[in-house]
Design an enzyme around this catalytic site. Structure first.
Site, mmCIF file in Angstrom:
data_model
loop_
_atom_site.group_PDB
_atom_site.id
_atom_site.type_symbol
_atom_site.label_atom_id
_atom_site.label_comp_id
_atom_site.label_asym_id
_atom_site.label_seq_id
_atom_site.Cartn_x
_atom_site.Cartn_y
_atom_site.Cartn_z
ATOM 1 N N GLN A 127 0.810 -1.212 0.074
ATOM 2 C CA GLN A 127 -0.126 -0.015 -0.351
ATOM 3 C C GLN A 127 1.028 1.063 -0.049
ATOM 4 O OE1 GLN A 127 -1.782 0.116 3.774
ATOM 5 N NE2 GLN A 127 -3.460 1.731 3.218
ATOM 6 N N GLY A 128 1.153 2.038 -1.309
ATOM 7 C CA GLY A 128 1.971 3.070 -1.250
ATOM 8 C C GLY A 128 1.183 4.364 -1.125
ATOM 9 N N SER A 130 1.942 6.765 2.251
ATOM 10 C CA SER A 130 2.430 7.600 3.148
ATOM 11 C C SER A 130 3.708 8.182 2.607
ATOM 12 C CB SER A 130 2.884 7.084 4.283
ATOM 13 O OG SER A 130 1.808 6.471 5.088
ATOM 14 N N SER A 162 4.713 -1.370 3.912
ATOM 15 C CA SER A 162 4.599 -2.685 4.374
ATOM 16 C C SER A 162 4.744 -3.527 3.384
ATOM 17 C CB SER A 162 3.410 -3.063 5.642
ATOM 18 O OG SER A 162 3.378 -2.334 6.562
ATOM 19 N N GLU A 245 -9.314 -0.803 5.972
ATOM 20 C CA GLU A 245 -8.015 -1.173 7.097
ATOM 21 C C GLU A 245 -8.644 -0.991 8.250
ATOM 22 O OE1 GLU A 245 -4.565 1.651 6.552
ATOM 23 O OE2 GLU A 245 -3.432 0.131 7.110
ATOM 24 N N GLU A 378 -4.121 10.153 17.752
ATOM 25 C CA GLU A 378 -4.716 11.727 17.663
ATOM 26 C C GLU A 378 -5.593 11.718 16.517
ATOM 27 O OE1 GLU A 378 -1.437 10.590 17.942
ATOM 28 O OE2 GLU A 378 -1.019 11.179 20.018
HETATM 29 C C1 LIG Z 1 3.799 -0.751 11.530
HETATM 30 C C2 LIG Z 1 3.743 0.538 10.766
HETATM 31 C C3 LIG Z 1 3.035 -0.116 9.259
HETATM 32 C C4 LIG Z 1 2.905 0.979 8.376
HETATM 33 N N1 LIG Z 1 2.564 0.427 7.069
HETATM 34 C C5 LIG Z 1 2.130 1.462 6.066
HETATM 35 C C6 LIG Z 1 1.777 0.952 4.693
HETATM 36 O O1 LIG Z 1 1.834 -0.032 4.528
HETATM 37 N N2 LIG Z 1 1.447 2.036 3.824
HETATM 38 C C7 LIG Z 1 1.548 3.279 4.135
HETATM 39 O O2 LIG Z 1 1.338 3.862 3.066
HETATM 40 N N3 LIG Z 1 1.576 3.676 5.456
HETATM 41 C C8 LIG Z 1 1.963 2.888 6.567
HETATM 42 N N4 LIG Z 1 2.394 3.242 7.531
HETATM 43 C C9 LIG Z 1 2.489 4.634 7.790
HETATM 44 C C10 LIG Z 1 1.435 5.317 8.779
HETATM 45 O O3 LIG Z 1 0.090 5.364 7.932
HETATM 46 C C11 LIG Z 1 1.889 6.870 9.158
HETATM 47 O O4 LIG Z 1 3.140 6.548 10.049
HETATM 48 C C12 LIG Z 1 0.690 7.343 9.977
HETATM 49 O O5 LIG Z 1 -0.350 7.538 9.122
HETATM 50 C C13 LIG Z 1 1.499 8.708 10.570
HETATM 51 O O6 LIG Z 1 1.858 9.623 9.697
HETATM 52 P P1 LIG Z 1 3.475 9.965 10.024
HETATM 53 O O7 LIG Z 1 4.056 9.026 10.270
HETATM 54 O O8 LIG Z 1 3.963 10.743 8.673
HETATM 55 O O9 LIG Z 1 3.381 10.953 11.289
HETATM 56 P P2 LIG Z 1 2.764 12.476 11.081
HETATM 57 O O10 LIG Z 1 1.573 12.364 10.471
HETATM 58 O O11 LIG Z 1 3.953 13.478 10.862
HETATM 59 O O12 LIG Z 1 2.438 12.647 12.777
HETATM 60 C C14 LIG Z 1 3.196 13.083 13.628
HETATM 61 C C15 LIG Z 1 2.635 13.295 14.931
HETATM 62 O O13 LIG Z 1 1.942 14.302 14.730
HETATM 63 C C16 LIG Z 1 0.416 13.976 15.160
HETATM 64 N N5 LIG Z 1 -0.557 14.716 14.432
HETATM 65 C C17 LIG Z 1 -0.597 14.969 12.825
HETATM 66 N N6 LIG Z 1 -1.585 15.504 12.642
HETATM 67 C C18 LIG Z 1 -2.333 15.837 13.535
HETATM 68 C C19 LIG Z 1 -3.524 16.404 13.862
HETATM 69 N N7 LIG Z 1 -4.370 16.941 12.692
HETATM 70 N N8 LIG Z 1 -3.767 16.527 15.175
HETATM 71 C C20 LIG Z 1 -3.313 16.135 16.188
HETATM 72 N N9 LIG Z 1 -2.110 15.289 16.121
HETATM 73 C C21 LIG Z 1 -1.663 15.351 14.859
HETATM 74 C C22 LIG Z 1 0.258 12.510 15.062
HETATM 75 O O14 LIG Z 1 -0.818 11.941 15.774
HETATM 76 C C23 LIG Z 1 1.730 11.988 15.515
HETATM 77 O O15 LIG Z 1 1.798 11.753 16.875
HETATM 78 C C24 LIG Z 1 2.658 2.406 8.567
HETATM 79 C C25 LIG Z 1 3.156 2.880 9.800
HETATM 80 C C26 LIG Z 1 3.656 2.013 10.828
HETATM 81 C C27 LIG Z 1 3.886 2.309 12.184
#
Ligand SMILES: Cc1cc2nc3c(=O)[nH]c(=O)nc-3n(C[C@H](O)[C@H](O)[C@H](O)COP(=O)(O)OP(=O)(O)OC[C@H]3O[C@@H](n4cnc5c(N)ncnc54)[C@H](O)[C@@H]3O)c2cc1C
Length: 395
Positions: A127-128, A130, A162, A245, A378
């Protein structure tokens, strides 16, 4: 709601039980603790066996290789799989998220081409979505696709993908109209991971595994025939994948948690800390009982969600409530295991002194990701705040 099984549900359960009794592999224990890279062919073979008899995706329509199972029958399926501690299926994203999205939005040709190989695990999907600067705020993503005749030319980077390391195909969200408002100019492409210009790099997690990846796209050509849904309507398609999901976890997790709390209670009886078994420590006892009660609450919440979808036809906010509840509960449970084990909790599978072959240190580290993956806590609270409580939007 009535929690008793109907005759049809009982028949479904009994047929599955008979199938599992005849087909469940006996040697899963020998594979369970191995790194995913090693056990992956085993999990593929297991999924192929399930799919050959129509058990890989019971909720899918019969015409696409499922059993058109009701929500309750799907819950029974996951409960039975957890009860016998069946191995997981290899193509979990293909079966749980991406296959249902292709069934909902795909052309007949796309369904014919992709669905059978998702079911048989012949082609693994990732799933591409993020990107380094687009996670919670997914609509800000920058990977672009420019139309060139009958192809899109894709350039950009995805992260945390993933199964990227084993993926044959990727559901990729790209920006096709940079001038449009950010939610409007997106399109979903089905991308062959073997295409020239696709580079997959491993990302090392704190568990030591490389479960997910970075993926770089440099002038990757994707046929217009591989657009999923409509051009510039990719937000709609991507949100649909995210709904699958968030909704798909609860039922299968309940029994896994129940198994873990039972194992932890056993551990507390035999593990001696501070001169007596942990189970005699009043604080530990309180926490074990609290976790046990919360696991029951999780089950009832799941039933409420099913009940609502059955009555109204659409998922409610229970998906977000469940996501927060299970992910934070899982972290509390693993934290409690660490409190019981003390310094022994840090020992990993490779150490002969590790308790339960190091599953508790692994679980503690892996569950940190639970409150991030599939939308952070969050973000789930924002959804509940806005859509359930009617509070102003957070951004
Ligand atoms: C084990 C694992 C598997 C994953 N697999 C995939 C995958 O297969 N494909 C894929 O595309 N992605 C995948 N992800 C990515 C995942 O979807 C993102 O990590 C997640 O959506 C958070 O985005 P970010 O890491 O950019 O954090 P950010 O969005 O930068 O967030 C950073 C912090 O800010 C907080 N925050 C952000 N916006 C707000 C708001 N509006 N209000 C309050 N707080 C806020 C968040 O809660 C977090 O604490 C995976 C992640 C993990 C941990």
């Amino acid at each position: 709601m009535d929690l008793n099984l109907t005759p049809q549900e009982t028949a479904f359960r009994d047929e599955l039980r008979a199938w599992l009794a005849a087909n469940l592999p006996k040697d899963w224990d020998a594979w369970r603790e191995k790194p995913l890279e090693e056990s992956f062919p085993y999990l593929r073979a297991w999924q192929k066996k399930l799919s050959a008899d129509g058990w890989a995706a019971v909720s899918w329509p019969k015409e696409y290789g499922g059993r058109s199972a009701t929500l309750m029958e799907s819950a029974i399926f996951w409960e039975e799989m957890a009860r016998v501690e069946a191995p997981p299926m290899a193509n979990s994203l293909g079966l749980g998220l991406i296959g249902p999205t292709i069934i909902a939005f795909g052309t007949e040709e796309q369904k014919r081409r992709f669905i059978p190989k998702i079911l048989s695990a012949e082609e693994i999907w990732c799933q591409g979505f993020s990107e380094p600067n687009a996670g919670s705020d997914l609509a800000s993503l920058q990977t672009e696709a420019r139309l060139d005749g009958h192809h899109y030319i894709v350039n950009g980077q995805k992260v945390w993908t993933s199964y990227g390391w084993v993926g044959s195909w990727c559901e990729l969200v790209v920006r096709t109209d940079p001038a449009a408002p950010k939610h409007k100019g997106l399109t979903v492409l089905l991308v062959d991971m073997k295409s020239p210009g696709v580079e997959v790099r491993p990302l090392r997690q704190m568990t030591g595994e490389s479960e997910f990846n970075e993926i770089f796209f440099r002038d990757v050509r994707v046929s217009v025939a591989n657009v999923l849904g409509k051009v510039n309507d990719g937000w709609n398609v991507a949100v649909s994948t995210l709904m699958y999901e968030r909704g798909s976890y609860g039922a299968r997790l309940h029994l896994i948690f129940k198994r873990n709390i039972t194992r932890l209670i056993e551990l507390s009886r035999k593990f001696v800390g501070n001169g007596k078994p942990a189970s005699e420590d009043p604080v530990i006892r309180q926490k074990l009982a609290q976790c046990y009660a919360e696991i029951e609450i999780m089950r009832l919440n799941q039933m409420r969600a099913f009940s609502r979808i059955t009555a109204t036809g659409v998922p409610g906010p229970e998906g977000s409530i469940q996501k927060i509840f299970w992910s934070e509960l899982n972290q509390r449970l693993q934290q409690l295991a660490q409190e019981i084990l003390g310094p022994y909790g840090q020992l990993t599978a490779g150490d002969a002194r590790a308790v339960d072959k190091g599953i508790w240190s692994y679980g503690y580290l892996r569950t940190r990701g639970n409150t991030i993956e599939a939308g952070t806590s969050e973000v789930q609270r924002n959804i509940i705040g806005h859509f359930v409580l009617g509070l102003p939007r957070s951004y």
